[in-house]
Design a protein around this motif. Structure first.
Motif, PDB file in Angstrom:
ATOM      1  N   ARG A   4       0.834  -1.204   0.000  1.00  0.00           N
ATOM      2  CA  ARG A   4       0.000   0.000   0.000  1.00  0.00           C
ATOM      3  C   ARG A   4       0.866   1.249   0.000  1.00  0.00           C
ATOM      4  O   ARG A   4       0.572   2.218  -0.714  1.00  0.00           O
ATOM      5  N   THR A   8       1.152   4.012  -3.000  1.00  0.00           N
ATOM      6  CA  THR A   8       0.985   5.439  -2.695  1.00  0.00           C
ATOM      7  C   THR A   8       2.154   6.253  -3.237  1.00  0.00           C
ATOM      8  O   THR A   8       1.971   7.331  -3.819  1.00  0.00           O
ATOM      9  N   GLY A 181      -2.492  11.700   0.084  1.00  0.00           N
ATOM     10  CA  GLY A 181      -3.739  11.242   0.689  1.00  0.00           C
ATOM     11  C   GLY A 181      -4.608  10.476  -0.278  1.00  0.00           C
ATOM     12  O   GLY A 181      -5.155   9.412   0.058  1.00  0.00           O
ATOM     13  N   LEU A 182      -4.727  10.999  -1.509  1.00  0.00           N
ATOM     14  CA  LEU A 182      -5.534  10.321  -2.514  1.00  0.00           C
ATOM     15  C   LEU A 182      -4.931   8.970  -2.892  1.00  0.00           C
ATOM     16  O   LEU A 182      -5.642   7.974  -3.050  1.00  0.00           O
ATOM     17  N   TYR A 184      -3.022   7.082  -1.010  1.00  0.00           N
ATOM     18  CA  TYR A 184      -3.197   6.149   0.104  1.00  0.00           C
ATOM     19  C   TYR A 184      -4.614   5.593   0.116  1.00  0.00           C
ATOM     20  O   TYR A 184      -4.832   4.398   0.335  1.00  0.00           O
ATOM     21  N   TYR A 185      -5.583   6.476  -0.157  1.00  0.00           N
ATOM     22  CA  TYR A 185      -6.975   6.033  -0.187  1.00  0.00           C
ATOM     23  C   TYR A 185      -7.218   5.079  -1.360  1.00  0.00           C
ATOM     24  O   TYR A 185      -7.837   4.021  -1.194  1.00  0.00           O
ATOM     25  N   VAL A 186      -6.730   5.463  -2.538  1.00  0.00           N
ATOM     26  CA  VAL A 186      -6.946   4.629  -3.726  1.00  0.00           C
ATOM     27  C   VAL A 186      -6.250   3.277  -3.567  1.00  0.00           C
ATOM     28  O   VAL A 186      -6.819   2.226  -3.903  1.00  0.00           O
ATOM     29  N   GLY A 188      -5.636   1.764  -0.813  1.00  0.00           N
ATOM     30  CA  GLY A 188      -6.428   0.986   0.134  1.00  0.00           C
ATOM     31  C   GLY A 188      -7.632   0.346  -0.517  1.00  0.00           C
ATOM     32  O   GLY A 188      -7.964  -0.816  -0.249  1.00  0.00           O
ATOM     33  N   ARG A 189      -8.294   1.114  -1.410  1.00  0.00           N
ATOM     34  CA  ARG A 189      -9.436   0.558  -2.138  1.00  0.00           C
ATOM     35  C   ARG A 189      -9.004  -0.580  -3.062  1.00  0.00           C
ATOM     36  O   ARG A 189      -9.698  -1.583  -3.202  1.00  0.00           O
ATOM     37  N   LYS A 192      -8.077  -3.622  -0.824  1.00  0.00           N
ATOM     38  CA  LYS A 192      -9.101  -4.115   0.105  1.00  0.00           C
ATOM     39  C   LYS A 192      -9.535  -5.536  -0.209  1.00  0.00           C
ATOM     40  O   LYS A 192      -9.641  -6.380   0.698  1.00  0.00           O
TER      41      LYS A 192
END
Length: 478
Positions: A4, A8, A181-182, A184-186, A188-189, A192
């Motif tokens: 992850r 990122t 931030g984006l 890290y979020y993407v 994670g998605r 997942k």
């Protein structure tokens, strides 16, 4: 570094490279455009100035009647005009404050010079430095060529360009933070589903090989990964099942020849005419055969627990059962000079298979007797109740065991002291069977020990019913 975090970093680096390239293109255009406009303005002003002058006597002279705008036109500009002989024929008022270098090889360039702000205010910086944009033109007039050097201060423009670059850098820093931030979020998605697959795969053990990873609707790479893992679990389950069946069948087939061998040794030992040496050998071989018989029985029990992972639960008073088993071992405990202490409540009810729980108690008590001090040993048994369950503790003095071997005592065929375990008839399967039975009832078992001093086994059973009471609530002591 986790995947992850790597994703990122890749997203952030890619976004920064794209933003940097875009910013460079935009900044280049935004910086060049003002200079292009300024150069065009200087071109217009230079030609306007020349057109407002007429040659007289071989020199350019100002015609104030027709060019009343000249003084206002030339005031913000630095201007020099040279004739064909490189003679200065005109200079603006600003020339007396500073001199700018003439470079005929270049038609446009930027120079910096020092001009005191108290002499003329051109928005200089603290060091009285001011930048000029210089243009060089060769303009023909009335058959003569004139060299025009015209410049204009651009200190304000430089400051605006500097502010623009600072704004771009701040924008890049802000976009980098947003992309981190984006990203890290993407990431994670993206990961997942893999985390879910990993979690499900971690739950599948040798005792839960019937579980499978759900397949998604999209036939993507994750679908193929889940399918491959499920096929692998199918093969593992098949192998484990056949291994257990082979062990059970082999153990079962060994029972009959071992029983016949024991019968032969028992009958042979009844003969009175046997030589003493041969009788001793028969006795020794009979003991070995008995040990083999116990091993086969343990293997059969373990195989039965593995193949038939079910029990026949009933309402069981653990206190009563524990007291009964200790009563059966009373003579052995007394013969080994072991002091026994029982701390039992009035009752402690669980839902369990009575025969299997009795097997657990027999094994644990037998170990507490075998691995105790030969003289003045001690065994303590305590049962305590909690809201969530019941604790059974069996403590015994004795040699104990090293801390690094406590987790391995529940492994199959593992023995801490192999020579002593062999002498006592141990095969390393008793605690494995105990742990399997307790896990079948939803409980846990742990072992604590201090080498050369003591050992304590703690068993936890979940409480299902505790409303019944024993009439004999007094502690049992032997």
């Amino acid at each position: 570094m986790k995947i992850r975090n790597r994703i990122t970093l890749w997203i952030t680096a890619s976004g920064l490279v794209a933003s940097l390239l875009f910013s460079l293109v935009v900044s280049y255009e935004m910086i060049e455009q003002p200079y292009d406009l300024l150069d065009e303005e200087l071109d217009i002003q230079a030609h306007t100035l020349i057109s407002g002058l007429e040659p007289q006597s071989g020199k350019l002279q100002r015609d104030l009647t027709e060019n009343t705008m000249l003084s206002s036109l030339t005031r913000p500009y630095w201007i020099k005009i040279f004739n064909e002989q490189q003679e200065l024929i005109y200079a603006s008022d600003m020339v007396r404050f500073t001199d700018l270098p003439l470079d005929p090889k270049r038609s446009r360039y930027t120079v910096s010079t020092t001009m005191p702000a108290k002499t003329i205010n051109l928005e200089q910086d603290d060091n009285d430095e001011v930048a000029f944009r210089v243009r060089i033109f060769t303009i023909p007039v009335a058959g003569h060529s004139y060299l025009v050097q015209i410049a204009r201060p651009i200190e304000k423009l430089d400051e605006e360009i500097f502010d623009l670059l600072i704004s771009l850098l701040i924008g890049l820093a802000c976009s980098a933070a947003v992309m981190v931030g984006l990203g890290y979020y993407v990431s994670g998605r993206i990961l997942k589903p893999i985390s879910a697959i990993n979690s499900l795969a971690r739950e599948i053990t040798d005792k839960t090989l019937d579980k499978r990873i759900p397949l998604g609707k999209n036939r993507d790479e994750l679908y193929e990964l889940s399918s491959s893992l499920n096929h692998m679990f199918d093969r593992l389950q098949y192998s484990f099942q056949h291994q257990k069946e082979f062990l059970a069948n082999a153990s079962h087939e060994l029972k009959t020849p071992i029983a016949m061998q024991r019968l032969f040794f028992d009958e042979a030992l009844q003969l009175s005419e046997l030589p003493d040496n041969f009788r001793k050998q028969l006795v020794q071989q009979s003991r070995i055969l008995c040990r083999m018989d116990r091993l086969v029985k343990n293997l059969l029990d373990l195989s039965a627990l593995e193949l038939q992972a079910a029990c026949d639960p009933e309402e069981l008073d653990l206190v009563e059962l524990t007291a009964t088993v200790f009563t059966e071992f009373e003579d052995i405990i007394r013969a080994n000079n072991i002091e026994l202490s029982l701390e039992l409540p009035g009752s402690a009810f669980i839902r369990a298979d009575g025969e299997k729980i009795k097997r657990v108690l027999i094994n644990l008590i037998d170990n507490a007797i075998k691995y105790n001090h030969p003289e003045e040993g001690r065994i303590e048994c305590r049962i305590t109740t909690e809201n969530k369950g019941i604790w059974l503790e069996i403590y015994n003095s004795g040699p104990g065991m090293p801390a690094d071997q406590l987790e391995r005592v529940f492994d199959q065929f593992y023995r801490v002291e192999k020579s002593r375990s062999t002498a006592l008839g141990g095969a390393g399967l008793g605690l494995t069977i105990v742990k399997r039975i307790i896990e079948m009832h939803g409980g846990t078992i742990t072992m604590e020990s201090e080498a050369g001093s003591w050992t304590r086994v703690r068993v936890f059973f979940p409480t299902l019913q505790t409303d019944k009471k024993r009439s004999d609530s007094a502690p049992l002591n032997a």
